[in-house]
Design an enzyme around this catalytic site. Sequence first.
Site, mmCIF file in Angstrom:
data_model
loop_
_atom_site.group_PDB
_atom_site.id
_atom_site.type_symbol
_atom_site.label_atom_id
_atom_site.label_comp_id
_atom_site.label_asym_id
_atom_site.label_seq_id
_atom_site.Cartn_x
_atom_site.Cartn_y
_atom_site.Cartn_z
ATOM 1 N N GLU A 125 -12.442 -0.525 -21.686
ATOM 2 C CA GLU A 125 -13.751 -1.177 -21.652
ATOM 3 C C GLU A 125 -14.732 -0.498 -22.602
ATOM 4 O OE1 GLU A 125 -14.876 -1.074 -17.522
ATOM 5 O OE2 GLU A 125 -12.983 -2.010 -16.953
ATOM 6 N N HIS A 153 -16.734 -5.881 -15.862
ATOM 7 C CA HIS A 153 -16.781 -4.822 -14.850
ATOM 8 C C HIS A 153 -18.089 -4.878 -14.067
ATOM 9 C CE1 HIS A 153 -15.129 -0.554 -13.768
ATOM 10 N NE2 HIS A 153 -15.592 -1.199 -12.728
ATOM 11 N N ARG A 212 -8.774 -1.180 -11.458
ATOM 12 C CA ARG A 212 -9.021 -0.540 -12.740
ATOM 13 C C ARG A 212 -8.106 -1.210 -13.770
ATOM 14 N NH1 ARG A 212 -12.920 0.734 -10.996
ATOM 15 N NH2 ARG A 212 -13.928 2.732 -10.676
ATOM 16 N N SER A 254 0.869 -1.178 0.000
ATOM 17 C CA SER A 254 0.000 0.000 0.000
ATOM 18 C C SER A 254 0.898 1.218 0.000
ATOM 19 C CB SER A 254 -0.862 0.026 1.269
ATOM 20 O OG SER A 254 -2.105 -0.561 1.061
#
Lengths: 323, 313
Positions: free
Chosen positions: A270, A288, A241, A183
Amino acid sequence: MTSELPPLLVMGPPALYSLFQSQNSNKYRFLDAFSSNLPLLQFLQTQQIHPSSVRAILCNPLQPVTADVIRSLPSLGIVVTVSVGSDHIDILECLRRCIHVVTLGTQFTADVADIAVALLIDVHFKISAGDRFARNWGPCKPLASPSGSKLGGKRVGIIGLGRIGGEVAKRLEAFDCTIMYHSRNKNPSVSYTFYSNVVDLASNSDVLVLCCPLTEQTKYIVNKEVMLALGKDGIIVNVGRGALIDEKELVQCLMKGEIRGAGLDVFENEPNVPEELFALDNVVLSPHAAAYTLDCFMDACEHVAKSLDAFFSSKSLIISPIT
Amino acid sequence: MGSISILLVGKVLPYLEQELDKRYNLFRAIDPSQRAAVLRDHASSIRAVVASSSGGPDAALIEALPKLEIVSSFSVGVDRIDLQKCKEKGVRVTNTPDVLTDEVADLTIGLILAVLRRICECDRYVRSGNWKKGDYKLTTKFSGKTLGILGLGRIGAAVAKRAEGFDCSICYYSRNEKPDSKYKYYPSVVELASNCDVLVVACPLTPETHHIINREVINALGPKGVLINIGRGKHVDEPELVSALLEGRLGGAGLDVFEKEPHVPEELFGLENVVLLPHVGSATVETRTAMADLVLDNLEAHFLGKPLLTPLV
């Protein structure tokens, strides 16, 4: 007299819009700004709505709420976005004008975590491939025994240990997976091993799960080097994403067996998906749809409705904090 | 040990067959038509039978092998073996518990998610280019649902543990209530089905559990309910299941096993609310190798006069 229903300017539109509209048809005058190519003020003219009567916007990341839009609406008081992110909204302008910005909270966290696990199990145990084989659909090869074994003991590297990453970790711990993560910052309240470097995380993982937002820093965070570090037995799951992964490299790695497989809910462009993937048995492809459950949409609609209700009735508004 | 005669009556991992061939005098009667010839020539020398989920010794075969001492099954389910006959004749029986528990439990959760979230359908949707025409429709959330487990044995308990990670509520039915269990018990399968969203069949196949999933249970599970079968095909009245799915009386099904494998009812092929697998539970190479080793180790222990590792009888 014009209708007394308060106007609600809709941009985007959010995927749940038709559901929301059907549940709230008697509460708002819906203005479908997303359906018009006209500039906002002209669009409002065609609707016979004066800009100063628009106090609320419902939107999502598909259509930005720019400073221009905000300045065109002198009475704007609330922007509700059906998303966790608010990058598509000019927050500074909203702050200047004291406009409330409401985002989603945890309404779809569980569903997205569920899909991450579903994709992992499917790739690992070849469920979709097995189903195709059983139905004799499409380019199905004889079903070779998957080379893996149980998920227990596998090392799962989560990229982005936010709410969704945390829920993925919790689920996979029940399968006896070992959790590690990367992270922006180490999280002192979790005992999972932290890696400040994604390549190191990949070298020490059997599975990588992408759960972080897309930013300038995270674009292509999974690149060729990371995939090679993950290795030939590695599986990648992406519910973040598409552009978190270098898609062209991913396709090559999958075709050449540089990684074992991938479960993908998101793609760079997409709804276009690299067609080379269609002939592969080691990928599972999802449109998605991680947040697309009725439960999730209903919860999100309720959240939107409550926020707008509170605003229009001038009750004290509990705002989801913008991070 | 090369002189000990063993009869193989079920399909097993090639590695196991090779090892049996190396270590013993191996005869094969996987196809029932081979049986007569093998028995004619070797019945009086066969001391062990290796079985699997696809075939095991029935009473007639056990009777026909006077020197039979042990049946070692390459499976955890032993519905193909006449256990009663084995007990009568003092024949030991071993199976392969535990090594496949986790994998089957993993697959079960995968099946549930695949059905509720339409994973396979969505994958087909993308591959066929349909996503360019529009989004896939809304599917059903799994987290927080109520899971009903039929048979809270090793596999059932492992499924429950994983489902708890999804905040599911767990309830179960088994022959006897388990006093140590924290899950809610229902005294009948119909009641269990009426009170859960997803019903998982995880019990052994016995004469009592044959067609335990019948029309009444299926109707109780209902148009929003999902049936997951990772047990044996014969747990489910398959024609009833098919008609319930076609008529919408049952919400969906995830099936790894069928009554007449490898035959899968073709009426199911066109349904988007079912996921069909060619009996892959335990199919990974690692697990099947561990199962094979357990068969070999049990046989070796027996012939060396040592305690069996995983005896059932």
